[in-house]
Design an enzyme around this catalytic site. Structure first.
Site, PDB file in Angstrom:
ATOM      1  N   LYS A 186      37.037  23.123  -3.889  1.00  0.00           N
ATOM      2  CA  LYS A 186      37.847  21.928  -3.595  1.00  0.00           C
ATOM      3  C   LYS A 186      37.626  20.862  -4.670  1.00  0.00           C
ATOM      4  O   LYS A 186      36.507  20.406  -4.873  1.00  0.00           O
ATOM      5  CB  LYS A 186      37.476  21.373  -2.212  1.00  0.00           C
ATOM      6  CG  LYS A 186      38.122  20.022  -1.873  1.00  0.00           C
ATOM      7  CD  LYS A 186      37.761  19.562  -0.467  1.00  0.00           C
ATOM      8  CE  LYS A 186      38.273  18.140  -0.193  1.00  0.00           C
ATOM      9  NZ  LYS A 186      37.895  17.655   1.152  1.00  0.00           N
ATOM     10  N   ASP A 236      39.092  10.978  -2.397  1.00  0.00           N
ATOM     11  CA  ASP A 236      39.771  11.183  -1.122  1.00  0.00           C
ATOM     12  C   ASP A 236      39.858   9.870  -0.361  1.00  0.00           C
ATOM     13  O   ASP A 236      38.941   9.497   0.356  1.00  0.00           O
ATOM     14  CB  ASP A 236      39.020  12.246  -0.303  1.00  0.00           C
ATOM     15  CG  ASP A 236      39.717  12.533   1.020  1.00  0.00           C
ATOM     16  OD1 ASP A 236      40.871  12.086   1.198  1.00  0.00           O
ATOM     17  OD2 ASP A 236      39.088  13.207   1.871  1.00  0.00           O
ATOM     18  N   LYS A 267      41.464   6.315   5.128  1.00  0.00           N
ATOM     19  CA  LYS A 267      40.111   6.276   5.689  1.00  0.00           C
ATOM     20  C   LYS A 267      39.662   4.843   5.932  1.00  0.00           C
ATOM     21  O   LYS A 267      40.190   3.905   5.345  1.00  0.00           O
ATOM     22  CB  LYS A 267      39.122   6.907   4.695  1.00  0.00           C
ATOM     23  CG  LYS A 267      39.188   8.412   4.600  1.00  0.00           C
ATOM     24  CD  LYS A 267      38.090   8.913   3.675  1.00  0.00           C
ATOM     25  CE  LYS A 267      38.137  10.420   3.531  1.00  0.00           C
ATOM     26  NZ  LYS A 267      37.864  11.138   4.787  1.00  0.00           N
ATOM     27  N   ASP A 317      34.236  14.196  -3.657  1.00  0.00           N
ATOM     28  CA  ASP A 317      35.004  15.169  -2.885  1.00  0.00           C
ATOM     29  C   ASP A 317      35.486  16.342  -3.747  1.00  0.00           C
ATOM     30  O   ASP A 317      36.240  17.190  -3.287  1.00  0.00           O
ATOM     31  CB  ASP A 317      36.184  14.477  -2.188  1.00  0.00           C
ATOM     32  CG  ASP A 317      36.566  15.136  -0.872  1.00  0.00           C
ATOM     33  OD1 ASP A 317      35.734  15.885  -0.320  1.00  0.00           O
ATOM     34  OD2 ASP A 317      37.702  14.918  -0.411  1.00  0.00           O
ATOM     35  N   ASP A 366      44.612  13.244   5.725  1.00  0.00           N
ATOM     36  CA  ASP A 366      43.193  13.224   5.359  1.00  0.00           C
ATOM     37  C   ASP A 366      42.549  14.605   5.508  1.00  0.00           C
ATOM     38  O   ASP A 366      41.419  14.816   5.093  1.00  0.00           O
ATOM     39  CB  ASP A 366      42.457  12.187   6.224  1.00  0.00           C
ATOM     40  CG  ASP A 366      41.098  11.814   5.657  1.00  0.00           C
ATOM     41  OD1 ASP A 366      40.826  12.159   4.484  1.00  0.00           O
ATOM     42  OD2 ASP A 366      40.317  11.172   6.385  1.00  0.00           O
ATOM     43  N   GLU A 408      43.112  17.100   3.731  1.00  0.00           N
ATOM     44  CA  GLU A 408      43.778  17.546   2.505  1.00  0.00           C
ATOM     45  C   GLU A 408      43.075  18.716   1.828  1.00  0.00           C
ATOM     46  O   GLU A 408      43.699  19.512   1.140  1.00  0.00           O
ATOM     47  CB  GLU A 408      43.899  16.367   1.523  1.00  0.00           C
ATOM     48  CG  GLU A 408      42.667  16.084   0.640  1.00  0.00           C
ATOM     49  CD  GLU A 408      41.426  15.676   1.417  1.00  0.00           C
ATOM     50  OE1 GLU A 408      41.562  15.281   2.589  1.00  0.00           O
ATOM     51  OE2 GLU A 408      40.302  15.767   0.863  1.00  0.00           O
ATOM     52  N   ARG A 457      41.731  21.469   2.976  1.00  0.00           N
ATOM     53  CA  ARG A 457      42.177  22.796   3.413  1.00  0.00           C
ATOM     54  C   ARG A 457      43.552  23.127   2.857  1.00  0.00           C
ATOM     55  O   ARG A 457      43.898  24.287   2.681  1.00  0.00           O
ATOM     56  CB  ARG A 457      42.153  22.860   4.951  1.00  0.00           C
ATOM     57  CG  ARG A 457      43.069  21.903   5.630  1.00  0.00           C
ATOM     58  CD  ARG A 457      42.730  21.687   7.099  1.00  0.00           C
ATOM     59  NE  ARG A 457      41.523  20.871   7.274  1.00  0.00           N
ATOM     60  CZ  ARG A 457      41.013  20.545   8.455  1.00  0.00           C
ATOM     61  NH1 ARG A 457      41.586  20.976   9.571  1.00  0.00           N
ATOM     62  NH2 ARG A 457      39.925  19.804   8.530  1.00  0.00           N
TER      63      ARG A 457
HETATM   64  N1  BES Z   1      36.452  14.877   2.277  1.00  0.00           N
HETATM   65  C1  BES Z   1      36.493  14.784   3.688  1.00  0.00           C
HETATM   66  C2  BES Z   1      35.240  15.359   4.362  1.00  0.00           C
HETATM   67  C3  BES Z   1      33.922  14.715   4.041  1.00  0.00           C
HETATM   68  C4  BES Z   1      33.288  13.900   4.973  1.00  0.00           C
HETATM   69  C5  BES Z   1      33.265  14.971   2.861  1.00  0.00           C
HETATM   70  C6  BES Z   1      32.066  13.334   4.700  1.00  0.00           C
HETATM   71  C7  BES Z   1      32.031  14.408   2.572  1.00  0.00           C
HETATM   72  C8  BES Z   1      31.434  13.593   3.501  1.00  0.00           C
HETATM   73  C9  BES Z   1      37.714  15.539   4.223  1.00  0.00           C
HETATM   74  O1  BES Z   1      38.811  15.604   3.391  1.00  0.00           O
HETATM   75  C10 BES Z   1      38.176  14.829   5.455  1.00  0.00           C
HETATM   76  O2  BES Z   1      38.629  13.740   5.337  1.00  0.00           O
HETATM   77  N2  BES Z   1      38.058  15.501   6.595  1.00  0.00           N
HETATM   78  C11 BES Z   1      38.467  14.946   7.835  1.00  0.00           C
HETATM   79  C12 BES Z   1      39.276  15.986   8.556  1.00  0.00           C
HETATM   80  C13 BES Z   1      39.975  15.472   9.785  1.00  0.00           C
HETATM   81  C14 BES Z   1      41.089  14.514   9.404  1.00  0.00           C
HETATM   82  C15 BES Z   1      40.531  16.647  10.561  1.00  0.00           C
HETATM   83  C16 BES Z   1      37.221  14.594   8.622  1.00  0.00           C
HETATM   84  O3  BES Z   1      36.234  15.324   8.542  1.00  0.00           O
HETATM   85  O4  BES Z   1      37.235  13.571   9.276  1.00  0.00           O
HETATM   86 ZN    ZN Z   2      38.441  15.427   1.380  1.00  0.00          ZN
HETATM   87 MN    MN Z   3      40.113  13.934   3.631  1.00  0.00          MN
END
Ligand code: BES
Ligand code: ZN
Ligand code: MN
Length: 500
Positions: free
Chosen positions: A268, A273, A280, A291, A350, A352, A354
Site C-alpha cells: 500500500k 491519507d 479524518k 500510510d 477513508d 482507500e 483496500r
Molecule cells: N491508513 C488507515 C489505517 C491506519 C490507522 C493506519 C492507524 C495507521 C494507523 C486506513 O486507510 C483507514 O483509514 N482505515 C479506516 C477504515 C475504515 C474507514 C473502515 C480505519 O481503520 O478507521
Molecule cells: Zn490509509
Molecule cells: Mn484511510
C-alpha cells in the site's frame, strides 16, 4: 557506519570503547566479559555485587580502564534473562550499546558478538544480529535539521572482535549479508519518514527506480494516463481527488529461470491519507504520511532481494497515491469497477487502502504472479486488536501462513494469525454493487482482509496489516522515534524460504 570483523582478544584490543555483555543475575561473568573483569581487577564483579547493574536487556554500565587493557573504556551491556534470549535480544543489546556510545561521542567501537557463547544462538546468527542491530540503531532521519544537529558526532566504525579464527569467515559473510539488508530497511525508513510534501507518488517512484535499478532490479513506472487506460479504476478513484498524480510502480527481480513461478508482493502506497471526502479527525493526522509503509516495505524487500541475488522470481507492485478531498474526489456512494473482481460501492473514501490494493493484486495476477502477498497500513481495527508492536497476519493458505509465522523468531517482526471465516463476507454485502468497501465497526481488520480476498482469484495469498507498526513514537527495539521499516525483513525472509 562501517562494520568490520577482526580476529583478536578483548583484553588486547585497542579501541576508544569496547563492548562486552552479561546475562541478568550473573554475579561472576565468564567468557570475554570475565576476561575483561579480571584484567580490570574485578571492577565488573564489584559493580554487580553493589547492585549497580542487573544485566537487564539493554542496560549499560561504563568503566574506564586506566590502561589496564588497551581499550580506553569498557561498556557492559545487559542481555536480559538467559532463557528469554534470542536474535531479537541480541539486536536490542547491540542497539543499546550503540546509543550509549553515541552519547559519549565515540567514533570507533569494538564489540564482542552478543549471544554466541552461552547465549546459545548459532554463532553466525548472533554475529548477524549484532551487526544489524547496530546498523538499524545508527539510522537517523535528520536531513531537515540544522547543520549543527546533522554534524553531531556519530559512530563511524564498528569492529566485531572474535578470538576464534575458524569463525571469522562465517562472521564476515554474515556481516556482508546484513549490511545489504539494513541498507534496504533503512532505505524503506527514509521513504516513510519523508513528509508528503516531498514524498509524492512521483518522488516515491523516482527514488525507487533510481535505487532499485542500480541494484539490478527492473523497475517500470506507470503514470496517471496509463492507470486510467489500463482500467485500474479502484486505484484511480482514490487518486483522482488529489492534484498530485498517482504512479504505479512495478519492480521485477528475476532470480530464477523462465519456468519458475512468480511471487507477487503488493504494498500500500498512500503517501498521505487525509481520509478523502470522508475526512479524518485532525488529531494525529500527520502520522498518515506513513500510510505508504507497506509500499516502502515491498520496495525495501525487493532491494535486498536484488542486492543479495535471491534465487526467486519476485514481482513487486506499489500503487502510489495521495488520498485527498477535492473537487474531483470520489464520493461515498460511488460505484467503481476495477481491473478485475466485483464492482465496489464506496461507503467510506477513508477505506482507500483496500481499493488500491485490490487493483494491485489483480494486476500482479495479470503479470503472472501465482502466489500473492500484500502488506499495508490498512486498519485502525488491527491496532485496537493487537497494538503497535504486533502485525495481523491473514491467509487463505496454511503453508504460506506457517512460513510467515516460522520466520518471526528470526526477524523479531511479530505477526499474529487472524481468522478468515466466510461469515465475515456478510458484512460486505451491498445492495447496489458486488461488495461494499467497509463492513461496519465489528471485526474491521478482518472484513478488510475479506474485501481483499475477492481480488485474489483464489490464489494462495497472505495479507499483513502493519497499521501503526510502520512508525514508532518512542525508541523501541533497534529504532529511534520515526519509521521502523517493519516488513522488509519479514518479506525478504519469506521470499528466501519459499519453495515453489
Ligand atoms: N491508513 C488507515 C489505517 C491506519 C490507522 C493506519 C492507524 C495507521 C494507523 C486506513 O486507510 C483507514 O483509514 N482505515 C479506516 C477504515 C475504515 C474507514 C473502515 C480505519 O481503520 O478507521
Ligand atoms: Zn490509509
Ligand atoms: Mn484511510
Amino acid at each position: 557506519m562501517k562494520v568490520e570483523v577482526k580476529e583478536g582478544d578483548v583484553t588486547n584490543f585497542a579501541a576508544p570503547l569496547l563492548v562486552v555483555n552479561l546475562f541478568e543475575g550473573v554475579k561472576h561473568p565468564g567468557g570475554a566479559t570475565g576476561a575483561v573483569d579480571q584484567a580490570l581487577g574485578g571492577a565488573v564483579s564489584k559493580a554487580l555485587a553493589a547492585g549497580e547493574m542487573k544485566g537487564k536487556l539493554g542496560q549499560t554500565l561504563l568503566f574506564y580502564t586506566y590502561e589496564k587493557i588497551p581499550a580506553a573504556r569498557v561498556l557492559v551491556v545487559g542481555l536480559g534473562e538467559s532463557d528469554k534470549f534470542g536474535p531479537e535480544e541480541a539486536r536490542r543489546a547491540a542497539a543499546a550499546a550503540l546509543w550509549a556510545a553515541e552519547k559519549l561521542s565515540i567514533k570507533d567501537m569494538a564489540t564482542i558478538v552478543h549471544g554466541a557463547g552461552i547465549g546459545g544462538i548459532q554463532p553466525q546468527s548472533a554475529a548477524e544480529a549484532t551487526a544489524i542491530g547496530s546498523l538499524l540503531a545508527a539510522y537517523r532521519f535528520d536531513r531537515y535539521k540544522s547543520e549543527e544537529d546533522r554534524t553531531k558526532p556519530r559512530l563511524e566504525n564498528l569492529t566485531i572482535i572474535e578470538r576464534d579464527a575458524d569463525k571469522l569467515a562465517a562472521f564476515q559473510s554474515g556481516v556482508k549479508r546484513v549490511e545489504a539488508i539494513a541498507w534496504a530497511q533503512n532505505f524503506a525508513r527514509d521513504l516513510v519518514n519523508e513528509p508528503s510534501n516531498v514524498m509524492t507518488p512521483a518522488e516515491f517512484a523516482n527514488r525507487v527506480e533510481e535505487v532499485l535499478s542500480k541494484a539490478g532490479a527492473e523497475v517500470t513506472v506507470h503514470d496517471e494516463v496509463w492507470i486510467q487506460k489500463k482500467g485500474l479504476n479502484l486505484m484511480w478513484g482514490v487518486a483522482k481527488g488529489s492534484a498530485t498524480p498517482p504512479r504505479l510502480v512495478v519492480i521485477r527481480h528475476k532470480g530464477a529461470g523462465d519456468k519458475a513461478t512468480w511471487i507477487g508482493m503488493v504494498g500500500k502506497g498512500v503517501m498521505f491519507d487525509s481520509g478523502g471526502i470522508s475526512l479524518k479527525q485532525p488529531q494525529g493526522m500527520g502520522e498518515m504520511k506513513g500510510d505508504m509503509g507497506g509500499g516502502a516495505a515491498v520496495a525495501g524487500a525487493m532491494l535486498a532481494a536484488a542486492k543479495l541475488g535471491i534465487k526467486r522470481n519476485v514481482l513487486g507492485i506499489i500503487p502510489a497515491v495521495m488520498n485527498s478531498p477535492g473537487g474531483r474526489a470520489q464520493n461515498p456512494g460511488d460505484i467503481v469497477c476495477g481491473l478485475d473482481g466485483p464492482s465496489v460501492e464506496i461507503i467510506s473514501t477513508d477505506a482507500e487502502g483496500r481499493l488500491i490494493l485490490a487493483d494491485g493484486l489483480s494486476y500482479a495476477r495479470e503479470l503472472g504472479a501465482t502466489y500473492l502477498v500484500d502488506i499495508a497500513t490498512l486498519t485502525g481495527a488491527s491496532v485496537v486488536a493487537l497494538g503497535t508492536r504486533v502485525a495481523a497476519l491473514f491467509s487463505t493458505d496454511e503453508k504460506l501462513e506457517k512460513l510467515f509465522m516460522d520466520n518471526v523468531s528470526q526477524t523479531g517482526e511479530r505477526l499474529w494469525p487472524m481468522p478468515m471465516f466466510d461469515e465475515y463476507n456478510k458484512q460486505l454485502e451491498s445492495t447496489a454493487a458486488g461488495i461494499k468497501n467497509t463492513g461496519g465497526r465489528h471485526a474491521g481488520a478482518i472484513t478488510a482482509a475479506k474485501f481483499l480476498e475477492h481480488f485474489t482469484d483464489s490464489k494462495p495469498w497472505a495479507h499483513i496489516d502493519i497499521a501503526a507498526k510502520e512508525m514508532t513514537d518512542k525508541p523501541y527495539s533497534c529504532y529511534r522515534k520515526g519509521a521502523t521499516g517493519f516488513g522488509v525483513r519479514t518479506l525478504l525472509r519469506f521470499v528466501e524460504k519459499w519453495e515453489v
